[in-house]
Design an enzyme around this catalytic site. Structure first.
Site, PDB file in Angstrom:
ATOM      1  N   TYR A 119       0.815  -1.211   0.000  1.00 54.93           N
ATOM      2  CA  TYR A 119       0.000   0.000   0.000  1.00 54.93           C
ATOM      3  C   TYR A 119       0.858   1.275   0.000  1.00 54.93           C
ATOM      4  O   TYR A 119       0.356   2.358   0.260  1.00 54.93           O
ATOM      5  CB  TYR A 119      -0.939   0.027   1.216  1.00 54.93           C
ATOM      6  CG  TYR A 119      -2.121  -0.923   1.134  1.00 54.93           C
ATOM      7  CD1 TYR A 119      -2.303  -1.768   0.032  1.00 54.93           C
ATOM      8  CD2 TYR A 119      -3.068  -0.976   2.139  1.00 54.93           C
ATOM      9  CE1 TYR A 119      -3.381  -2.642  -0.037  1.00 54.93           C
ATOM     10  CE2 TYR A 119      -4.150  -1.845   2.079  1.00 54.93           C
ATOM     11  CZ  TYR A 119      -4.298  -2.678   0.997  1.00 54.93           C
ATOM     12  OH  TYR A 119      -5.376  -3.530   0.937  1.00 54.93           O
ATOM     13  N   LYS A 166       4.438 -14.312   4.832  1.00 53.01           N
ATOM     14  CA  LYS A 166       4.577 -15.244   3.723  1.00 53.01           C
ATOM     15  C   LYS A 166       6.044 -15.205   3.288  1.00 53.01           C
ATOM     16  O   LYS A 166       6.367 -15.011   2.107  1.00 53.01           O
ATOM     17  CB  LYS A 166       3.604 -14.808   2.612  1.00 53.01           C
ATOM     18  CG  LYS A 166       3.399 -15.802   1.511  1.00 53.01           C
ATOM     19  CD  LYS A 166       2.526 -16.974   1.871  1.00 53.01           C
ATOM     20  CE  LYS A 166       2.467 -17.917   0.677  1.00 53.01           C
ATOM     21  NZ  LYS A 166       1.986 -19.251   0.956  1.00 53.01           N
ATOM     22  N   ASP A 198      -1.461 -17.727   4.536  1.00 60.24           N
ATOM     23  CA  ASP A 198      -2.511 -18.493   3.850  1.00 60.24           C
ATOM     24  C   ASP A 198      -3.047 -19.596   4.774  1.00 60.24           C
ATOM     25  O   ASP A 198      -4.252 -19.795   4.896  1.00 60.24           O
ATOM     26  CB  ASP A 198      -2.033 -19.045   2.500  1.00 60.24           C
ATOM     27  CG  ASP A 198      -0.661 -19.700   2.557  1.00 60.24           C
ATOM     28  OD1 ASP A 198      -0.009 -19.654   3.617  1.00 60.24           O
ATOM     29  OD2 ASP A 198      -0.246 -20.265   1.523  1.00 60.24           O
ATOM     30  N   ASP A 222      -5.325  -6.125   6.277  1.00 64.92           N
ATOM     31  CA  ASP A 222      -6.570  -5.639   5.704  1.00 64.92           C
ATOM     32  C   ASP A 222      -7.487  -6.828   5.391  1.00 64.92           C
ATOM     33  O   ASP A 222      -8.646  -6.885   5.815  1.00 64.92           O
ATOM     34  CB  ASP A 222      -6.240  -4.844   4.423  1.00 64.92           C
ATOM     35  CG  ASP A 222      -7.399  -4.005   3.937  1.00 64.92           C
ATOM     36  OD1 ASP A 222      -8.446  -3.993   4.601  1.00 64.92           O
ATOM     37  OD2 ASP A 222      -7.255  -3.372   2.871  1.00 64.92           O
ATOM     38  N   ASP A 226     -10.882  -8.508   7.649  1.00 66.24           N
ATOM     39  CA  ASP A 226     -12.217  -8.615   7.045  1.00 66.24           C
ATOM     40  C   ASP A 226     -12.717 -10.058   7.121  1.00 66.24           C
ATOM     41  O   ASP A 226     -13.907 -10.313   7.333  1.00 66.24           O
ATOM     42  CB  ASP A 226     -12.196  -8.159   5.581  1.00 66.24           C
ATOM     43  CG  ASP A 226     -12.445  -6.659   5.417  1.00 66.24           C
ATOM     44  OD1 ASP A 226     -12.025  -5.903   6.307  1.00 66.24           O
ATOM     45  OD2 ASP A 226     -13.051  -6.255   4.405  1.00 66.24           O
TER      46      ASP A 226
END
Ligand code: NAI
Ligand code: MG
Length: 325
Positions: A119, A166, A198, A222, A226
């Site tokens: 981002y 990751k 993951d 993010d 969610d």
């Protein structure tokens, strides 16, 4: 001295849930509210999604409460986070009694890196066929986040934290993130474990009780928060705090909810929980706890908004919270 709180309702249901939070804040203390504009609507009128005046207000206020912005979200929230020098986004995802949740045992807190990663804004269109994005990871930002995580884990009823990354694939960037975070925790004597993000996504669906405080890079935080919202009953419940060294900006995790905006039925809980975090940040610890408890009681006893299976309006729920207070 009265605390000054900048309020930026923004677009869509931001215009409904932020006034609800102002009502609740008014019920527990004396604050000076300074309203400012940002988002799609102000861009249409002035050409700018985030007027300089709004940026400057957030950069100098004790605390800011933000609703949501629509299409212009990235042009609004990313600079606003920079305005308060926010290096961590605190996102509690907790199931509450009375709310129908997929995983009622969920009680997680995400500490999301808030300044860089994918981002950071370095995207390029190099040809008709090719676009690229540069991912930014620094030792300094990762260590700053880790310092916060150590204090957070020590301060509450937490047993260290988990780092989700990751680094097996993004060896350089997540490798650096992982190493920096783990080494700060090691220096501070804070317990940690790590998980590939993951696998983490599967594991929190199957058994969220395996985790408590989760430290992760920007995009991962993010998406995973969610996902956790889905486990606890929806986006209408998740608050967040963008914390900087001196200032902070509070906002619900959700967006402008265009599908229900203007109907007066948005769930104000996420923004009211954000207001509770704001009170705590300003040192009004008891008032923050009272707001948190009042919203939880209303979630349990009703009235509830349609996202939680009820038929109450934003105003009904807010009035019930104010009554509890
Ligand atoms: P969204 O969070 O606005 O909505 C997703 C779903 O959750 C919708 O069905 C909505 O009705 C529901 N929902 C969200 N908050 C709710 C609440 N308080 N009460 C009841 N239901 C609620 O996400 P979406 O649809 O992906 O994005 C809509 C717009 O919001 C987009 O323009 C996006 O750019 C913007 N957005 C802005 C953010 C920000 O300003 N920080 C964050 C996320 C999205
Ligand atoms: Mg999001």
């Amino acid at each position: 001295m009265t605390d000054e709180i900048v309020v930026i309702p923004g677009d869509g249901i931001g215009q409904e849930v932020v006034p609800a939070a102002v009502r609740v804040l008014d019920a527990v203390g004396e604050f000076e509210f300074v309203e400012a504009e940002a988002g799609d609507r102000v861009k249409e009128e002035t050409g700018e999604a985030l007027p300089q005046e709004t940026y400057d207000l957030a950069a100098s206020a004790d605390a800011t409460l933000f609703g949501a912005a629509g299409e212009t979200a990235a042009d609004v929230i990313l600079p606003l986070r920079r305005a308060v020098d926010s290096y961590v986004n605190v996102r509690p995802a907790k199931a509450y009694p009375g709310v129908d949740a997929l995983r009622p045992e969920t009680d997680l807190v995400f500490l999301r890196e808030n300044t860089e990663g994918v981002y950071a804004g370095h995207e390029d269109r190099l040809s008709d066929d090719l676009s690229t994005l540069t991912r930014v990871v620094t030792d300094s930002a990762s260590r700053r986040l880790a310092e916060f995580a150590c204090e957070f884990a020590d301060g509450g009823d937490h047993d260290g934290f988990t780092v989700a990354h990751k680094a097996n694939v993004m060896r350089e960037t997540d490798g650096r993130f992982r190493e920096a975070v783990l080494s700060v925790a090691d220096e501070r004597g804070v317990d940690t474990d790590e998980v590939l993000m993951d696998a983490f996504a599967t594991r929190i669906c199957l058994d969220p009780t395996q985790f408590d405080v989760v430290v992760c890079p920007n995009l991962a935080g993010d998406v995973l928060s969610d996902l956790a919202a889905g486990l606890v009953g929806g986006l209408g419940l998740l608050p967040s705090a963008n914390v900087g060294p001196e200032r902070a900006l509070f906002e619900p995790v959700h967006g402008t909810a265009p599908d229900i905006a203007g109907e007066g039925v948005a769930n104000p809980a996420a923004t009211l929980f954000s207001a509770a975090m704001l009170l705590d940040h300003l040192g009004h610890v008891e008032a923050g706890e009272n707001v948190q408890a009042a919203v939880e009681r209303v979630l349990e006893d009703g009235p509830r908004t349609p996202d939680l299976g009820g038929d109450a309006s934003t105003e009904d729920v807010t009035s019930a919270v104010v009554e509890r207070l």
